[in-house]
Motif scaffolding. Structure first.
Motif, mmCIF file in Angstrom:
data_model
loop_
_atom_site.group_PDB
_atom_site.id
_atom_site.type_symbol
_atom_site.label_atom_id
_atom_site.label_comp_id
_atom_site.label_asym_id
_atom_site.label_seq_id
_atom_site.Cartn_x
_atom_site.Cartn_y
_atom_site.Cartn_z
ATOM 1 N N UNK A 101 -16.271 20.718 -2.634
ATOM 2 C CA UNK A 101 -15.950 19.315 -2.766
ATOM 3 C C UNK A 101 -14.327 19.276 -2.325
ATOM 4 N N UNK A 102 -13.943 18.643 -1.058
ATOM 5 C CA UNK A 102 -12.744 18.500 -0.758
ATOM 6 C C UNK A 102 -12.179 17.264 -1.127
ATOM 7 N N UNK A 103 -10.622 17.376 -1.272
ATOM 8 C CA UNK A 103 -10.094 16.253 -1.579
ATOM 9 C C UNK A 103 -8.644 15.663 -0.974
ATOM 10 N N UNK A 104 -9.164 15.442 0.407
ATOM 11 C CA UNK A 104 -7.982 15.099 1.328
ATOM 12 C C UNK A 104 -7.626 13.759 1.011
ATOM 13 N N UNK A 105 -6.429 13.314 1.180
ATOM 14 C CA UNK A 105 -5.866 12.020 0.987
ATOM 15 C C UNK A 105 -6.236 10.822 2.248
ATOM 16 N N UNK A 106 -6.158 9.882 1.890
ATOM 17 C CA UNK A 106 -6.422 8.886 3.045
ATOM 18 C C UNK A 106 -5.235 7.740 3.142
ATOM 19 N N UNK A 107 -5.028 7.079 4.215
ATOM 20 C CA UNK A 107 -3.854 6.226 4.402
ATOM 21 C C UNK A 107 -4.319 4.912 3.895
ATOM 22 N N UNK A 108 -3.549 3.967 3.549
ATOM 23 C CA UNK A 108 -3.928 2.814 3.223
ATOM 24 C C UNK A 108 -3.203 1.611 3.911
ATOM 25 N N UNK A 109 -3.849 0.407 4.172
ATOM 26 C CA UNK A 109 -3.558 -0.582 4.960
ATOM 27 C C UNK A 109 -2.237 -1.224 4.086
ATOM 28 N N UNK A 110 -1.152 -1.679 5.001
ATOM 29 C CA UNK A 110 -0.392 -2.073 4.279
ATOM 30 C C UNK A 110 -0.395 -3.713 4.250
ATOM 31 N N UNK A 111 0.001 -4.289 2.880
ATOM 32 C CA UNK A 111 -0.042 -5.782 2.717
ATOM 33 C C UNK A 111 1.517 -6.354 3.135
ATOM 34 N N UNK A 112 1.634 -7.300 3.112
ATOM 35 C CA UNK A 112 3.036 -8.191 3.570
ATOM 36 C C UNK A 112 3.803 -8.104 2.203
ATOM 37 N N UNK A 113 4.725 -6.922 2.562
ATOM 38 C CA UNK A 113 5.626 -6.803 1.334
ATOM 39 C C UNK A 113 6.693 -7.939 1.226
ATOM 40 N N UNK A 114 7.040 -8.561 2.477
ATOM 41 C CA UNK A 114 7.976 -9.822 2.447
ATOM 42 C C UNK A 114 7.449 -10.821 1.550
ATOM 43 N N UNK A 115 6.018 -10.845 1.179
ATOM 44 C CA UNK A 115 5.619 -11.947 0.486
ATOM 45 C C UNK A 115 5.779 -11.751 -1.212
ATOM 46 N N UNK A 116 6.369 -10.463 -1.466
ATOM 47 C CA UNK A 116 6.058 -10.265 -2.920
ATOM 48 C C UNK A 116 6.818 -11.219 -3.867
ATOM 49 N N UNK A 117 7.634 -11.696 -3.642
ATOM 50 C CA UNK A 117 8.531 -12.498 -4.474
ATOM 51 C C UNK A 117 8.270 -13.798 -4.229
ATOM 52 N N UNK A 118 7.230 -14.358 -3.258
ATOM 53 C CA UNK A 118 7.021 -15.740 -2.935
ATOM 54 C C UNK A 118 5.860 -16.186 -3.728
ATOM 55 N N UNK A 119 6.270 -17.227 -4.832
ATOM 56 C CA UNK A 119 5.221 -17.932 -5.526
ATOM 57 C C UNK A 119 4.297 -18.626 -4.794
ATOM 58 N N UNK A 120 4.456 -18.929 -3.807
ATOM 59 C CA UNK A 120 3.542 -19.791 -3.085
ATOM 60 C C UNK A 120 2.612 -19.208 -2.069
ATOM 61 N N UNK A 121 2.508 -17.610 -1.985
ATOM 62 C CA UNK A 121 2.071 -16.906 -1.137
ATOM 63 C C UNK A 121 0.504 -16.804 -1.700
ATOM 64 N N UNK A 122 -0.564 -16.660 -0.706
ATOM 65 C CA UNK A 122 -1.931 -16.750 -1.363
ATOM 66 C C UNK A 122 -2.227 -15.301 -1.781
ATOM 67 N N UNK A 123 -1.801 -14.315 -0.980
ATOM 68 C CA UNK A 123 -2.219 -12.647 -1.185
ATOM 69 C C UNK A 123 -1.330 -12.083 -1.637
ATOM 70 N N UNK A 124 -0.212 -12.393 -2.329
ATOM 71 C CA UNK A 124 0.667 -11.311 -3.052
ATOM 72 C C UNK A 124 -0.120 -10.883 -4.291
ATOM 73 N N UNK A 125 -1.094 -11.189 -4.714
ATOM 74 C CA UNK A 125 -1.889 -10.479 -5.774
ATOM 75 C C UNK A 125 -2.343 -9.008 -5.523
ATOM 76 N N UNK A 126 -2.561 -8.801 -4.041
ATOM 77 C CA UNK A 126 -2.890 -7.621 -3.686
ATOM 78 C C UNK A 126 -1.886 -6.572 -3.914
ATOM 79 N N UNK A 127 -0.583 -6.999 -3.976
ATOM 80 C CA UNK A 127 0.306 -5.911 -4.244
ATOM 81 C C UNK A 127 0.492 -5.751 -5.822
ATOM 82 N N UNK A 128 0.417 -6.925 -6.570
ATOM 83 C CA UNK A 128 0.442 -6.943 -8.042
ATOM 84 C C UNK A 128 -0.688 -7.673 -8.670
#
Length: 449
Positions: A1-28
């Motif tokens: 079994x090998x355990x290489x890492x994989x990158x991850x797609x980045x969500x819009x971090x500029x939306x983290x504190x924006x309460x009206x943003x639809x997708x900020x639940x993807x970061x928290x």
């Protein structure tokens, strides 16, 4: 079994504190949306993320020439110090893409907020160590011989479909919310390539020894070879799912208004998971290359071009791969990400908010960190925007976001990395290749309960 890492797609971090943003639940996953929503099913404009990250730019490799054109770093007019001083021990370039097939968020399950999402993610990273470029630029600079450590050349690509189920709720009045998200992953394709080696250059000979491997997972794929057993292509006999996996997101949000009015803190970890790949194919390379001068004297019966062509053929033999044994099962870990956020809304004018977000992506050898300072303004209940500045592994960047969310729909557009660097006369960006664009449109209904 090998355990290489994989990158991850980045969500819009500029939306983290924006309460009206639809997708900020993807970061928290503890964030609770202001309303129910659904994207436009099976249409990419529901949410599209494109992100390019690097710690170098075209200005590291292209330089202005005397006549106004561009020349490469190999030109003698470009000094070794000028070229190599702009490079790092590890020089990284990444491309992340993601889009939704379907995304729905709604109130009603046990008094909390739930999400169901189906999307496609693709991430590719390349790592080139400093000595690769030092070898190309400096060659042999010591009369007694020059050695180069070429370990650490690598590339990885991860592509999968993600189905997630999330739920968040308040556990302490309207002060403390917690959330979790379970993800089921369907692997499309994965590939990892590594090359390690060393080079020795002297007046008598040039010697390069290297070993490398390629491991790939794609349903129905196999390497094709030439008559000598050398890999010359890839054939796909059938299509299907190449692996399965799972991941978990956890988060919490604490409004500290009982202690300091306007202050809130939050923290989360995302993509704690893996993909198990089936029937992986492999290829190996292990060669030594020695050049002791041209075999034939330049002159009658032998031209310089003939000898250079012969040298090129030797180098082609040096980098050839041969098929290895198939691997029935191997595991790649997702790159977990940790967010810690502190936000402060002005008590005397709550339309203004400031935030500080720390993000760390654990993905060896592509692990990186970033701190982002956000200034946000909400002139109306249905519109908000922010500007932000970030500094981290890939240098500094400027971000922004516009978010329109009146009753009935939500439209947003933003960027965590906006390119403000210079362009060459040929309109080639010469600064660091850090840029991203995120946009989407959703239908929404109802109000926060």
């Amino acid at each position: 079994m090998q355990l290489p890492s994989a990158a991850n797609a980045q969500d819009l971090e500029s939306s983290y504190f924006m309460e009206g943003s639809t997708y900020r639940h993807r970061m928290n996953p503890a964030f609770i949306n202001e309303s129910n929503y659904i994207n436009l099913p099976f249409i990419g404009i529901g949410n599209m993320n494109i992100n390019v990250s690097s710690d170098f730019g075209m200005s590291n490799f292209l330089y202005p020439a005397a006549n106004g054109s561009l020349t490469t770093f190999m030109n003698p007019s470009v000094s070794s110090e000028q070229f190599l001083s702009g490079l790092n021990t590890k020089n990284r370039l990444g491309l992340s893409l993601s889009t939704d097939i379907l995304s729905v968020g709604f109130y009603g399950i046990a008094g909390g907020y739930s999400t169901i999402e189906l999307g496609i993610k693709s991430d590719t990273w390349l790592n080139l160590p400093y000595n690769v470029f030092a070898l190309l630029k400096n060659g042999m600079y010591d009369a007694e011989g020059t050695s180069y450590d070429l370990n650490g050349i690598s590339a990885t690509s991860n592509n999968y479909v993600q189905l997630s189920f999330g739920h968040s709720r308040y556990v302490l009045d309207d002060v403390l919310s917690v959330g979790a998200k379970v993800k089921v992953l369907f692997g499309i394709a994965n590939a990892t390539a590594t090359i390690d080696g060393n080079a020795y250059l002297s007046q008598d000979k040039w010697q390069i020894d290297a070993s490398g491997s390629i491991t790939g997972s794609l349903q129905g794929a196999r390497f094709t070879t030439d008559a000598g057993g050398i890999v010359n292509g890839l054939a796909i006999d059938k299509y299907g799912i190449a692996g399965y996996g799972a991941a978990l997101d956890l988060g919490a949000y604490f409004d500290m208004k009982d202690f300091v009015e306007g202050l809130a803190i939050s923290a989360s970890v995302t993509d704690l998971g893996f993909i198990s790949w089936n029937n992986s194919i492999t290829a190996q390379m292990e060669h030594g290359f020695i050049f002791e001068g041209f075999e034939n004297p330049i002159g009658e019966g032998s031209s310089l071009n003939d000898e250079i062509n012969a040298l090129g053929q030797d180098l082609k033999e040096f980098i050839k791969f041969r098929p290895g044994e198939d691997i029935k099962s191997r595991t790649s870990m997702l790159s977990a990400k940790m967010f810690i956020g502190v936000e402060y809304k002005l008590p005397m004018y709550d339309k203004v908010k400031f935030g500080l977000l720390s993000s760390t992506t654990f993905n060896n050898p592509f692990t990186y960190t970033e701190a982002r300072l956000v200034a946000q303004y909400s002139p109306a209940d249905w519109f908000e925007f922010n500007i932000n500045y970030a500094y981290g592994t890939f240098g500094s960047s400027f971000g922004w976001m516009l978010n329109f969310h009146p009753k009935g729909f939500n439209f947003f557009i933003g960027s965590d990395n906006t390119y403000f660097g210079k362009f060459s006369p040929q309109f080639i960006p010469t600064g660091k290749l850090n840029t991203s664009i995120h946009f989407g449109f959703n239908v929404k209904w109802g109000e926060r309960r």
